[in-house]
Each structure stands twice: as C-alpha cells, then as structure tokens.
Design a protein around this motif. Structure first.
Motif, mmCIF file in Angstrom:
data_model
loop_
_atom_site.group_PDB
_atom_site.id
_atom_site.type_symbol
_atom_site.label_atom_id
_atom_site.label_comp_id
_atom_site.label_asym_id
_atom_site.label_seq_id
_atom_site.Cartn_x
_atom_site.Cartn_y
_atom_site.Cartn_z
ATOM 1 N N ARG A 37 0.856 -1.179 0.000
ATOM 2 C CA ARG A 37 0.000 0.000 0.000
ATOM 3 C C ARG A 37 0.895 1.233 0.000
ATOM 4 N NH1 ARG A 37 -5.564 0.666 2.753
ATOM 5 N NH2 ARG A 37 -5.827 2.911 2.903
ATOM 6 N N GLY A 38 1.004 1.860 -1.130
ATOM 7 C CA GLY A 38 1.961 2.956 -1.252
ATOM 8 C C GLY A 38 3.307 2.428 -1.723
ATOM 9 N N ARG A 39 4.202 3.341 -2.053
ATOM 10 C CA ARG A 39 5.490 2.956 -2.632
ATOM 11 C C ARG A 39 6.658 3.121 -1.667
ATOM 12 N NH1 ARG A 39 4.025 5.929 -8.277
ATOM 13 N NH2 ARG A 39 3.281 4.104 -9.391
ATOM 14 N N ALA A 40 6.455 3.807 -0.579
ATOM 15 C CA ALA A 40 7.556 4.109 0.328
ATOM 16 C C ALA A 40 8.216 2.855 0.878
ATOM 17 C CB ALA A 40 7.064 4.991 1.478
ATOM 18 N N LEU A 41 7.450 1.790 1.078
ATOM 19 C CA LEU A 41 7.988 0.555 1.634
ATOM 20 C C LEU A 41 8.002 -0.577 0.607
ATOM 21 C CD1 LEU A 41 6.408 0.590 5.215
ATOM 22 C CD2 LEU A 41 8.784 1.046 4.569
ATOM 23 N N SER A 42 8.007 -0.217 -0.657
ATOM 24 C CA SER A 42 8.063 -1.235 -1.698
ATOM 25 C C SER A 42 9.306 -2.104 -1.527
ATOM 26 C CB SER A 42 8.093 -0.574 -3.076
ATOM 27 O OG SER A 42 8.329 -1.535 -4.091
ATOM 28 N N LEU A 43 9.155 -3.406 -1.732
ATOM 29 C CA LEU A 43 10.278 -4.318 -1.653
ATOM 30 C C LEU A 43 10.911 -4.540 -3.026
ATOM 31 C CD1 LEU A 43 8.940 -6.968 0.897
ATOM 32 C CD2 LEU A 43 10.502 -5.051 1.293
ATOM 33 N N LEU A 44 10.591 -3.685 -3.978
ATOM 34 C CA LEU A 44 11.221 -3.707 -5.293
ATOM 35 C C LEU A 44 12.339 -2.659 -5.291
ATOM 36 C CD1 LEU A 44 8.023 -3.914 -7.535
ATOM 37 C CD2 LEU A 44 9.577 -5.791 -6.912
ATOM 38 N N LEU A 45 13.562 -3.103 -5.411
ATOM 39 C CA LEU A 45 14.711 -2.220 -5.285
ATOM 40 C C LEU A 45 14.675 -1.045 -6.253
ATOM 41 C CD1 LEU A 45 17.493 -4.928 -4.903
ATOM 42 C CD2 LEU A 45 16.778 -3.292 -3.147
ATOM 43 N N PHE A 46 14.354 -1.332 -7.508
ATOM 44 C CA PHE A 46 14.424 -0.277 -8.519
ATOM 45 C C PHE A 46 13.319 0.757 -8.385
ATOM 46 C CE2 PHE A 46 16.628 -3.718 -11.148
ATOM 47 C CZ PHE A 46 17.887 -3.296 -10.744
ATOM 48 N N GLU A 47 12.285 0.435 -7.630
ATOM 49 C CA GLU A 47 11.239 1.429 -7.345
ATOM 50 C C GLU A 47 11.852 2.636 -6.645
ATOM 51 O OE1 GLU A 47 7.987 3.611 -6.950
ATOM 52 O OE2 GLU A 47 7.827 1.632 -7.904
ATOM 53 N N HIS A 48 12.863 2.392 -5.823
ATOM 54 C CA HIS A 48 13.473 3.450 -5.030
ATOM 55 C C HIS A 48 14.631 4.134 -5.740
ATOM 56 C CE1 HIS A 48 11.029 2.043 -1.706
ATOM 57 N NE2 HIS A 48 11.472 0.824 -1.930
ATOM 58 N N VAL A 49 15.005 3.615 -6.903
ATOM 59 C CA VAL A 49 16.110 4.194 -7.657
ATOM 60 C C VAL A 49 15.626 4.830 -8.956
ATOM 61 C CG1 VAL A 49 18.317 3.725 -8.794
ATOM 62 C CG2 VAL A 49 17.720 2.520 -6.685
ATOM 63 N N HIS A 50 14.849 4.068 -9.711
ATOM 64 C CA HIS A 50 14.447 4.517 -11.039
ATOM 65 C C HIS A 50 12.986 4.958 -11.144
ATOM 66 C CE1 HIS A 50 18.282 3.162 -12.555
ATOM 67 N NE2 HIS A 50 18.054 1.926 -12.155
ATOM 68 N N GLY A 51 12.183 4.696 -10.117
ATOM 69 C CA GLY A 51 10.763 5.017 -10.244
ATOM 70 C C GLY A 51 10.171 4.257 -11.416
ATOM 71 N N GLU A 52 9.503 4.967 -12.316
ATOM 72 C CA GLU A 52 8.929 4.335 -13.506
ATOM 73 C C GLU A 52 9.654 4.768 -14.776
ATOM 74 O OE1 GLU A 52 4.748 5.012 -13.569
ATOM 75 O OE2 GLU A 52 4.387 3.973 -11.676
ATOM 76 N N SER A 53 10.909 5.180 -14.636
ATOM 77 C CA SER A 53 11.666 5.617 -15.810
ATOM 78 C C SER A 53 12.043 4.424 -16.683
ATOM 79 C CB SER A 53 12.936 6.360 -15.381
ATOM 80 O OG SER A 53 13.876 5.444 -14.846
ATOM 81 N N ARG A 54 12.486 4.710 -17.893
ATOM 82 C CA ARG A 54 12.891 3.651 -18.817
ATOM 83 C C ARG A 54 14.100 2.889 -18.288
ATOM 84 N NH1 ARG A 54 12.489 6.714 -24.707
ATOM 85 N NH2 ARG A 54 10.235 7.100 -24.680
ATOM 86 N N ASP A 55 14.923 3.541 -17.501
ATOM 87 C CA ASP A 55 16.109 2.877 -16.955
ATOM 88 C C ASP A 55 15.735 1.677 -16.106
ATOM 89 O OD1 ASP A 55 17.735 4.722 -18.156
ATOM 90 O OD2 ASP A 55 17.898 6.011 -16.389
ATOM 91 N N ARG A 56 14.547 1.720 -15.516
ATOM 92 C CA ARG A 56 14.132 0.624 -14.639
ATOM 93 C C ARG A 56 14.000 -0.682 -15.424
ATOM 94 N NH1 ARG A 56 8.822 0.653 -10.619
ATOM 95 N NH2 ARG A 56 9.257 -1.343 -9.580
ATOM 96 N N GLY A 57 13.423 -0.611 -16.596
ATOM 97 C CA GLY A 57 13.251 -1.818 -17.408
ATOM 98 C C GLY A 57 14.584 -2.428 -17.802
ATOM 99 N N GLN A 58 15.529 -1.593 -18.217
ATOM 100 C CA GLN A 58 16.839 -2.103 -18.603
ATOM 101 C C GLN A 58 17.571 -2.690 -17.412
ATOM 102 O OE1 GLN A 58 18.088 -2.362 -21.817
ATOM 103 N NE2 GLN A 58 19.528 -3.667 -20.677
ATOM 104 N N ALA A 59 17.423 -2.044 -16.253
ATOM 105 C CA ALA A 59 18.063 -2.560 -15.038
ATOM 106 C C ALA A 59 17.514 -3.937 -14.682
ATOM 107 C CB ALA A 59 17.857 -1.585 -13.883
ATOM 108 N N MET A 60 16.207 -4.141 -14.895
ATOM 109 C CA MET A 60 15.586 -5.444 -14.647
ATOM 110 C C MET A 60 16.200 -6.514 -15.553
ATOM 111 S SD MET A 60 12.888 -5.279 -12.481
ATOM 112 C CE MET A 60 11.670 -4.094 -11.894
ATOM 113 N N VAL A 61 16.337 -6.185 -16.820
ATOM 114 C CA VAL A 61 16.887 -7.132 -17.788
ATOM 115 C C VAL A 61 18.323 -7.492 -17.416
ATOM 116 C CG1 VAL A 61 17.606 -7.424 -20.191
ATOM 117 C CG2 VAL A 61 15.403 -6.355 -19.667
#
Length: 244
Positions: free
Chosen positions: A68-92
């Motif tokens: 509920r909310g993003r502040a405690l998301s357990l997805l690492l890139f949520e806290h670094v890239h948000g929803e930027s395009r860099d997030r997808g490449q970092a996942m790959v």
C-alpha cells in the motif's frame, strides 16, 4: 549463506509453511556467525512474534505495510528509477546476472524483489554477498528507518542485512529525511497518486529528454544523484560477474 535465506523468507508474504518452519529458522539464526549476539536475539524475537500471530492477521498486516503505497516497496528499482525507462533495462541486466551465475528464477516476482535478490545472494560467496548488499545499503537503511518511523518490527530484518554487509551508514541523516516525508499509504495519498491527470496536447513528447514524462515517486531516491545510487550490477560485464 543460510541467514540470507531466513531473512528472505521472513520478508516475503507470510504463509502457513513459513510459520511451520519457525523453529528451524530460529536454529539457523542462533548459529549464525554473521550477526552479533544482540542482532541474533532481535531476529529470534521477530520470528517468535510473527509466528505467534494469527496467519490471516499477519497477511493482512503485510499487505497494508508493503503493498500500500510505494515508500515501503520491496522492489529495489522502485526506489532508484521510479517508472523511468532505466528501470526496465536494469531489470533485464539483473536477470542476466542471475542466469549467468546459474540462478534459475522460478517465481512470478520481478528480479529486483528483495526476497528474491537475497535468495540469489544466499548462494554466493561471503565477499560477493557483502559487496552486493553494500550496493543497496542506502535503500535498506531508508526502508528500515521508514519502518521504525511506523513503529513496525519488520525493521529488524533490514537491520540484519545492513549488519551482514559490513557497511557503515549515516542513519542520522537518513532518519531526519524520513521524518520529513509525507505518508503515502493513506486513502487520500493513494487517491492523489492514482488520480487521472489532465491530458494536454501541448505537453512535450515523452522521451525527448531523460526526465520528460517519467513518473518518480516522491519517496524514491533521486536517480540523478550519483552518490545515492551506487547499484552497479547493470554496468557489470557478465563474464566478470561470473568469475567472482
């Protein structure tokens, strides 16, 4: 490193199987040489408190806390890239690192899900573990301080990981910044976060510059601040990683 497997399971969604393995996890924690006596005691206490709860109550609390909310998301890139395009490449790139090291992901979770990340690290050498946990210590500390601010005992898990990393973190500064944040898990905050925005045809096209059209949570780290984003697996050469 079995202690990482334990923390991985405890950070994941509570299940009946998890509760049933409480004694086994306590035994692993008590024999762990990676944690201090105080940290081992705190982790054992966490396991006992969690497994003593009603399962459905524990699951509901978990959902309200991490989903509920993003502040405690357990997805690492949520806290670094948000929803930027860099997030997808970092996942790959992270998934490629997993595959290169023979770690098969049999999960519907994204590769940057912290419990999955810990599962991967649990199969690596102590030096590798410390380096890769060290890379995300700023995120772990931020999450821990947010949990402490909410008086939630899950902070013990993040603190255990920070200790295993061996990294010294300036918690005072991070705690001060967290104390100034607005909660993003209230009904009002969630409604505001997801409300439909006015469509304007005179807006610049997405992709014209790195920041254009990118959604960045107000509780994310600033991806343009290099010293806040030491995560480097997406720059690593796969062959070098495999040789560690």
């Amino acid at each position: 490193m079995l202690i990482l497997k334990v923390v991985s399971r405890l950070l994941d969604y509570p299940t009946e199987a998890l509760f049933g393995a409480a004694d086994e996890m306590i035994a692993i924690v008590e024999q762990s040489g990676e944690l201090s006596v105080e940290s081992r005691a705190a982790l054992v206490d966490f396991i006992r408190q969690l497994s003593a709860r009603d399962l459905y109550d524990a699951q509901e609390s978990y959902d309200l806390l991490f989903d509920r909310g993003r502040a405690l998301s357990l997805l690492l890139f949520e806290h670094v890239h948000g929803e930027s395009r860099d997030r997808g490449q970092a996942m790959v790139d992270l998934m490629n690192v997993y595959k290169t090291n023979g770690f098969e992901v049999d999960s519907s979770q994204l590769p940057d899900y912290i419990p999955l990340y810990l599962e991967y690290l649990s199969e690596q050498s102590p030096e590798y573990v410390q380096e890769w946990l060290g890379d995300i210590c700023h995120i772990l500390t931020m999450l821990s301080e947010r949990l402490i601010d909410r008086e939630c005992y899950y902070s013990v898990l993040l603190d255990s990981l920070i200790e295993v990393s061996g990294v010294e973190v300036d918690r005072v500064e991070i705690a001060e910044n967290v104390s100034k944040e607005e909660r993003d898990d209230t009904v009002e905050a969630i409604d505001k976060e997801w409300e439909d925005k006015e469509i304007r045809f005179d807006d610049p096209m997405v992709g014209q510059c790195p920041s254009a059209g990118v959604h960045q949570s107000k509780n994310s780290l600033d991806p343009n601040t290099v010293n806040q984003v030491p995560i480097k697996w997406h720059d690593a050469d796969a062959a070098q990683v495999a040789g560690l």
